[in-house]
Design a protein around this motif. Structure first.
Motif, PDB file in Angstrom:
ATOM      1  N   ILE A 101     -13.358 -88.271 -12.447  1.00 53.18           N
ATOM      2  CA  ILE A 101     -12.102 -87.780 -11.863  1.00 53.18           C
ATOM      3  C   ILE A 101     -12.356 -86.518 -11.037  1.00 53.18           C
ATOM      4  O   ILE A 101     -11.972 -86.470  -9.863  1.00 53.18           O
ATOM      5  N   THR A 105     -11.781 -86.079  -7.049  1.00 50.01           N
ATOM      6  CA  THR A 105     -10.667 -85.204  -6.690  1.00 50.01           C
ATOM      7  C   THR A 105     -11.043 -84.456  -5.418  1.00 50.01           C
ATOM      8  O   THR A 105     -12.151 -83.949  -5.299  1.00 50.01           O
ATOM      9  N   THR A 339      -8.084 -78.031 -12.392  1.00 53.47           N
ATOM     10  CA  THR A 339      -7.134 -78.989 -11.867  1.00 53.47           C
ATOM     11  C   THR A 339      -5.900 -79.038 -12.764  1.00 53.47           C
ATOM     12  O   THR A 339      -4.777 -79.191 -12.290  1.00 53.47           O
ATOM     13  N   PHE A 556      -3.701 -85.604  -6.792  1.00 56.08           N
ATOM     14  CA  PHE A 556      -4.506 -85.727  -7.995  1.00 56.08           C
ATOM     15  C   PHE A 556      -4.105 -86.960  -8.807  1.00 56.08           C
ATOM     16  O   PHE A 556      -4.944 -87.758  -9.222  1.00 56.08           O
ATOM     17  N   THR A 560      -6.480 -90.236  -9.281  1.00 53.11           N
ATOM     18  CA  THR A 560      -6.871 -90.599 -10.648  1.00 53.11           C
ATOM     19  C   THR A 560      -6.463 -92.037 -10.957  1.00 53.11           C
ATOM     20  O   THR A 560      -7.243 -92.805 -11.526  1.00 53.11           O
ATOM     21  N   VAL A 564      -9.138 -94.960 -11.952  1.00 53.11           N
ATOM     22  CA  VAL A 564      -9.132 -95.679 -13.227  1.00 53.11           C
ATOM     23  C   VAL A 564      -9.100 -97.181 -12.946  1.00 53.11           C
ATOM     24  O   VAL A 564      -9.803 -97.961 -13.580  1.00 53.11           O
TER      25      VAL A 564
END
Ligand SMILES: Nc1ncnc2c1ncn2[C@@H]1O[C@H](COP(=O)(O)OP(=O)(O)OP(=O)(O)O)[C@@H](O)[C@H]1O
Ligand SMILES: [Mg+2]
Lengths: 574, 362
Positions: A101, A105, A339, A556, A560, A564
Motif C-alpha cells: 500500500i 500510494t 498516511t 489513498f 488501496t 487489494v
C-alpha cells in the motif's frame, strides 16, 4: 514468418518503445550536444554544468542524497524483508500488503503526510512537546533530515519488495540444510541467508538509487534551498528558463549515472534479478568479487556469533528473538503512520491543518466534490489512467507472451528494453517526451498523457504478465491447436482466460502508475488538461490547505482498493 | 526402413494417387535441437486403421516424431504425407489429427463437457450437435455423470478418459497418443489399455501410440515401430519383432533373451564358449545368436552351453532361471511348469534347437 512466430507479438511493444522512449531520449542527447544558435556539435552545455559552482554542488547533493537514501532504505528494509520472507506463506500476504500500500500510494500523498507531520506545529512536535520529551519544537522540515525521512520513507517499500522474492526463493530449504550440517545460527545467517539474498539486495539498491537520482517531489517540498536536487534544476531550466539544451545536458548526466550503475550491476548480478527472479548461474566477473565477498561474510559471521554470545548472556535469548519482529513492527509503523495521520486531517472542520483537528466535518470533501477544477482533474486522471492501463496491458502482455517462448538471441536485449523505462529516471523520460510532444502537438492533450504514462507503466505490466507466464503450461496452447483452434482462437479462448488474473493485476498496476504520476504530467499536462497529481502539486507549492488532505484521503482509499483487488487477482488461475 | 523410400515413391507422388492404403507416410523427416539430434532422417508408413506403437527408451525421439506429425514442431528436412497429400507445411489446426498428451493437457478453466466440446466448437458445429456428440463421447468413456465438473475435480484415470473423449469426439482420421497412460498405476493402466483397444476397434481410427513400456506395446499394437538413438530400429508386428529381432537392441529391448556374441566362420558362430550352428540367414563378421528363454532347455543337446545358476525369478505363470556363462554373459531360460528350480550355485547345462535361435549382426 512462421519461424518468427511468437516473437511477432513483441513487435507492437518494441515499436512503441522505439518511438516514445528510445527516440525522445536519444533526441535529448542530441539536443544537449548542439549549439542552439548554430546547430553545431558542442560540449559547451556540459562544460557549463561542470564548470559552475552551483551546478556542481547540486550534482554532489543529488548523489549524496541518492546514496544516503539507498543505504537507509536497505538498512531499514533488509531486516523487514528477512522477517517477511520467513513468515508462513498464508500470513505473509497480509504483511506484504502493508508494504504494497505505501509502495503504490502516491509520492504526493506521502510527502503531504510528512509535511503536516513534521511541520513546526505538526503532529510529531505536538506529540513530543505534549509528552514533555522536548521543550522547543524541532525544525526538521525544510532541511536535510526532513528530506532524508521523506526519501527513505518513499523508497523503503521499493527496496523491501525487490528483496523479498529473492529471499523467499532461497530461504525455503537451504538454511535448514545448513543447520543440519552443524553451522551455528549466526554463521547460518551470514553465510547462507545473507549471501544468497545479495542479488536481491543489489537489485533493491540499484532501483532505489536510480529512482532517487531523479527525484524532485520530496526535496522540493520537504527540503530547503541547500537540498536542491538535479531533477529540480532540470524542471526549472525548462519551465522557467526555456533552456532546452542545458536541461538536456543535465538530464543526460543523470541518465549516464543511472546507466553506469545499471551496467555495473548487470556485470555482477545480471538484470533478471530486477524483475524478481533469483539469478541462476553466477556471472562473469563475479569470481574475483566472490572470494572477497566470502571473506567479508565469514568475518561478519564470526563477529556476529561473538556479539550474539555476549548479548545472549546479557539480555537472554528470548529478548533477542523479539528483536527482528520488533524492528519489523517499527518499520511497518513508520511506513503506514504518516498516511494514517492524513485521514483525520481530511475530516477537520477547521480552516487550518492543525493536529489534532479541533472538530470533525465533511466540509473539505464538500469543497473537493463541489470544485470543478478538482473534479475535472480527477475525471481526467481516471480517463488517462484507463487508457494507459489498456494500452500498457496490450503492449506489455503481448511482449511478455512473445519473450516467454522466444529462443531468439535477441531475447535478452528485448527483455532489457522492456524493463528500461524502470531504469531510466522518470524525469529524463518526461523531458524527452515533452520535447517530442511539442513537435507533434501532443502537449496538454490526454493522448500525450496516455502515451507518456504507458512508457512508465510498460515495465510493470510486462513483469507482471511475465511472472504469471512462468507457471503457464504451454501444452494447453498446443492441445488447443491440435484440436483445431487457430492462433487467434487459442489466444482468446485459452491463453487469455488462463492468464486473466495476471492481466487484471497488470491492468490495475498500470492504472495506478498513471493515476499517481506527476513527472510526465508536470510537463505534458497543464492548463485545461491538469491531472489530479498536477493539481495537488500546484496546491502544495502554493499553500497547504485541508482540501489537500481530503483529496489525499480520496486518492489513498481509491488506490488501496484497486491494489487489494489487483493482489487478489494476481494468483494464477487453475 | 530408410532405404525403402527411394525414387519409386516420388513417381507415385507425381501421379497424385496414393499407392497403398498408407494413411500416414513419413519420408526422411529429421530434426535437430542445436547440437542434439532428436531425429535422424526417418521414414515410416502407418496404414489406415492400424494401431502402431512407437516404442523406445527415453530420449530416443518418440515425442519429437509425434510433434512433427501433428505439426507442433517443424522438421528440418523430409516430408509428411497424409492420405498421399504432402502436409509438411500445413498449420497444426488444419491437420485433422488428434493428439492425447502425456499429462492430458485438459483446459483447467473449462468443465469436462466444455473440454470435450472444444474441438467441435472450433469447427463451428451447431450447439445442438455439440451437445449431442459430447454426451455420446462422455457415455463412451463412462463419464456421463461428470460433465459439469472441472478437470481438477477428477482423478487421474478420469482425467485421462476425458482426454481420450476430447480426442475421439471430433473423429480425427489420425490419433496420436504420447504415453497417455504413463502417469497411471499399473492396474488402471491395464484397464485403460483395454479401453483404448475397444475405442480403436469401434471408431476405426488410425492410431500412433507412443510408449516406452514394451509390455504395453506388445499388448496393444497391430505393429510396433522400435526407436533408438533418434533412429528407427525395426518395424513389424509384435510377433515378428519378438521372433525375428534384427538387432541386439531389439532383442534385448523386447522381451528377454540370451545373447551369444562371436564371429561367423562358415556355417558356425565361433564364440569363446564354443562353435554353434547357424540358423537360416546369411551374415558375415561379428554377429550374435539371440535365444529366447522358452527355447532354452536344461540338459545337453544340439547346441549346448554351460553355466552356474545365479538367480531364479518367479513370475507367477512361469519361473525363470538365470545362469552365468564362462564369458560373463547371463543366460535366461524358462523352466517348464512344475519343475523344481536347481539351487543357486549349481552348475547347469542348457541347449536349444538350431532354428530356434536368431542371428543378428553386432
Ligand atoms: N525443445 C527441445 N529443445 C532441445 N532439445 C530437445 C527438445 N525436445 C527434445 N529435445 C531432445 O531431443 C531428444 C529426443 O527427445 P524426445 O522428447 O523426442 O524423446 P522421447 O523419446 O519422447 O523421450 P521420453 O520417453 O523421455 O519422453 C532428446 O535428447 C531431448 O533432450
Ligand atoms: Mg516423450
Amino acid at each position: 514468418m512462421r519461424r518468427l512466430g511468437p516473437a511477432l507479438y513483441a513487435l507492437p511493444g518494441l515499436a512503441f518503445l522505439a518511438v516514445f522512449f528510445l527516440y525522445p531520449v536519444v533526441q535529448l542527447l542530441a539536443l544537449s550536444l548542439r549549439n542552439e544558435g548554430t546547430g553545431e556539435f558542442t560540449l559547451q552545455h556540459f562544460e557549463h554544468a561542470l564548470g559552475t559552482e552551483v551546478y556542481v554542488r547540486v550534482l554532489g547533493i543529488t548523489f549524496t542524497i541518492a546514496l544516503q537514501t539507498t543505504l537507509g532504505a536497505l538498512l531499514l528494509g533488509y531486516p523487514l524483508a528477512h522477517w517477511l520472507a520467513r513468515l508462513p506463506d498464508g500470513r505473509r500476504g497480509w504483511f506484504v500488503m502493508l508494504v504494497m500500500i505505501p509502495f503504490w500510494t502516491s509520492y504526493l500523498v506521502k510527502t503531504f503526510a510528512w509535511m503536516i507531520t513534521l511541520d513546526q506545529n505538526g503532529v510529531m512536535n505536538r506529540l513530543l512537546l505534549g509528552g514533555g520529551i522536548i521543550d522547543a519544537p524541532l525544525e526538521v522540515l525544510h532541511g536535510r533530515i526532513g528530506v532524508m525521512i521523506g526519501m527513505v520513507h518513499a523508497m523503503l517499500p521499493l527496496a523491501v519488495l525487490t528483496m523479498l522474492p529473492v529471499m523467499i526463493g532461497t530461504d525455503r530449504h537451504l538454511p535448514r540444510a545448513a543447520g543440519t550440517l552443524g553451522a551455528p545460527p549466526g554463521q547460518v545467517f551470514w553465510r547462507v541467508h545473507f549471501h544468497l539474498s545479495l542479488p536481491g539486495v543489489a537489485a533493491a539498491g540499484l532501483l532505489v538509487f536510480i529512482t532517487s537520482l531523479g527525484f524532485f517531489i520530496t526535496p522540493a517540498l520537504l527540503g530547503g534551498p541547500k537540498d536542491t536536487m538535479l531533477a529540480q534544476l532540470v524542471i526549472s531550466q525548462v519551465t522557467e528558463m526555456m533552456n532546452w539544451s542545458f536541461a538536456g545536458a543535465l538530464a543526460v548526466m543523470m541518465l549516464a549515472a543511472a546507466l553506469v550503475t545499471t551496467w555495473v550491476y548487470d556485470r555482477l548480478f545480471g538484470l533478471s534479478t530486477v524483475s524478481g527472479q533469483a539469478s541462476g548461474a553466477p556471472r562473469r566477473g563475479q569470481d574475483a568479487l566472490r572470494a572477497v565477498g566470502i571473506a567479508i561474510l565469514s568475518g561478519l559471521a564470526a563477529v556476529q556469533v561473538a556479539i550474539g554470545a555476549v548479548m545472549q548472556r546479557l539480555v537472554g535469548r528470548r529478548v533477542l528473538g523479539w528483536l527482528l519482529p520488533a524492528h519489523a513492527a517499527v518499520v511497518l509503523l513508520f511506513l503506514g503512520a504518516p498516511t494514517l495521520v492524513v485521514i483525520p486531517m481530511g475530516f477537520t472542520d477547521s480552516n487550518f491543518l492543525g493536529f489534532p483537528p479541533p472538530g470533525y466535518s465533511l466540509r473539505w470533501f464538500a469543497v473537493y466534490f463541489g470544485s470543478e477544477l478538482w473534479l475535472g482533474a480527477t475525471v481526467r486522471s481516471f480517463v488517462v489512467a484507463f487508457g494507459t492501463a489498456c494500452l500498457a496491458v496490450v503492449l506489455g502482455g503481448f511482449a511478455a507472451l512473445a519473450l516467454a517462448r522466444s529462443e531468439s538471441r535477441w531475447r535478452g536485449a528485448m527483455f532489457a528494453l522492456f524493463l528500461a523505462p524502470m531504469i531510466v529516471p522518470r524525469i529524463v523520460v518526461a523531458l524527452g517526451l515533452f520535447y517530442l510532444f511539442a513537435q507533434m502537438g501532443l502537449v496538454a492533450t490526454e493522448a500525450g498523457l496516455v502515451l507518456g504514462h504507458t512508457v512508465l507503466a510498460l515495465p510493470f505490466t510486462f513483469v507482471t504478465v511475465a511472472a504469471v507466464l512462468k507457471g503457464y503450461d504451454w501444452r494447453l496452447d498446443q492441445a488447443a491447436a491440435t484440436l483445431g483452434a487457430t492462433r487467434a482462437k487459442v489466444l482468446l479462448q485459452i491463453t487469455i482466460p488462463l492468464l486473466k488474473g495476471g492481466l487484471v493485476a497488470a491492468f490495475l498496476f498500470a492504472f495506478i502508475t498513471s493515476f499517481d504520476d506527476l513527472t510526465v504530467a508536470l510537463f505534458v499536462s497543464g492548463g485545461v488538461t491538469t491531472t489530479l497529481p498536477k493539481q495537488m502539486w500546484d496546491d502544495m507549492i502554493l499553500q497547504l490547505n485541508p482540501t489537500l488532505a481530503a483529496v489525499s484521503v480520496v486518492v489513498f482509499v481509491l488506490v488501496t482498493a484497486l491494489l487489494v483487488t489487483a493482489e487478489r487477482f494476481r494468483k494464477p488461475a487453475g | 526402413m530408410e532405404r525403402q523410400s527411394g525414387g519409386g515413391l516420388g513417381a507415385v507422388q507425381r501421379l497424385g494417387a496414393p499407392l497403398s492404403q498408407a494413411k500416414l507416410r513419413i519420408d526422411g523427416i529429421a530434426k535437430r535441437y542445436g547440437p542434439v539430434v532428436a531425429l535422424e532422417p526417418v521414414s515410416l508408413e502407418v496404414r489406415t486403421g492400424e494401431l502402431m506403437t512407437i516404442l523406445g527408451p527415453s530420449g530416443s525421439g518418440k515425442t519429437t516424431l509425434l510433434q512433427v506429425i501433428c505439426g507442433l514442431v517443424e522438421p528440418d528436412g523430409g516430408r509428411l504425407f497424409i492420405d498421399g497429400h504432402d502436409r509438411t507445411a500445413m498449420p497444426v489446426h488444419q491437420r485433422d489429427i488428434g493428439l492425447v498428451f502425456q499429462n492430458y493437457a485438459l483446459f483447467p478453466h473449462l468443465t469436462v463437457g466444455e473440454n470435450i466440446g472444444f474441438p467441435l466448437k472450433m469447427r463451428g458445429r451447431p450447439a445442438a450437435e455439440v451437445r449431442e456428440r459430447v454426451a455420446a463421447a462422455l457415455a463412451m468413456v463412462q463419464l456421463g455423470h461428470l460433465a459439469a465438473r472441472f478437470p481438477r475435480e477428477l482423478s487421474g484415470g478420469q482425467q485421462q478418459r476425458v482426454a481420450l473423449a476430447r480426442c475421439f469426439v471430433y473423429q480425427p482420421a489420425i490419433i496420436l497418443m504420447d504415453e497417455p497412460l504413463g502417469a497411471l498405476d499399473r492396474q488402471l493402466r491395464e484397464h485403460m489399455q483395454i479401453e483404448i483397444k475397444k475405442l480403436h476397434r469401434e471408431t476405426g481410427a488410425t492410431i500412433v501410440y507412443v510408449t516406452h513400456d514394451q509390455e504395453e506395446a506388445l499388448a496393444l499394437s497391430d505393429r510396433i515401430c522400435l526407436m533408438n538413438h533418434a533412429r528407427i530400429e525395426q518395424v513389424g508386428t509384435p510377433q515378428e519383432i519378438y521372433a525375428h529381432p534384427r538387432t541386439t537392441f531389439t532383442a534385448s529391448f523386447i522381451g528377454t533373451s540370451t545373447l551369444l556374441r562371436g564371429v561367423v566362420e562358415g556355417d558356425a558362430l565361433v564364440t569363446p564358449l564354443g562353435r554353434f550352428a547357424l540358423p537360416e540367414g546369411r551374415l558375415a563378421g561379428a554377429a550374435a545368436l539371440v535365444i529366447r528363454p522358452e527355447h532354452l532347455r536344461l540338459g545337453a543337446g544340439e547346441n549346448t552351453i554351460e553355466g552356474v545358476v545365479s538367480e531364479t525369478v518367479y513370475a507367477g505363470a512361469e519361473t525363470r532361471l538365470l545362469f552365468d556363462l564362462a564369458d560373463g554373459t547371463t543366460a535366461v531360460l524358462r523352466l517348464p511348469t512344475g519343475m523344481a528350480a536347481p539351487e543357486i550355485g549349481t552348475a547347469v547345462q542348457a541347449h536349444w534347437a538350431t532354428d530356434a535361435a536368431v542371428l543378428v549382426p553386432l
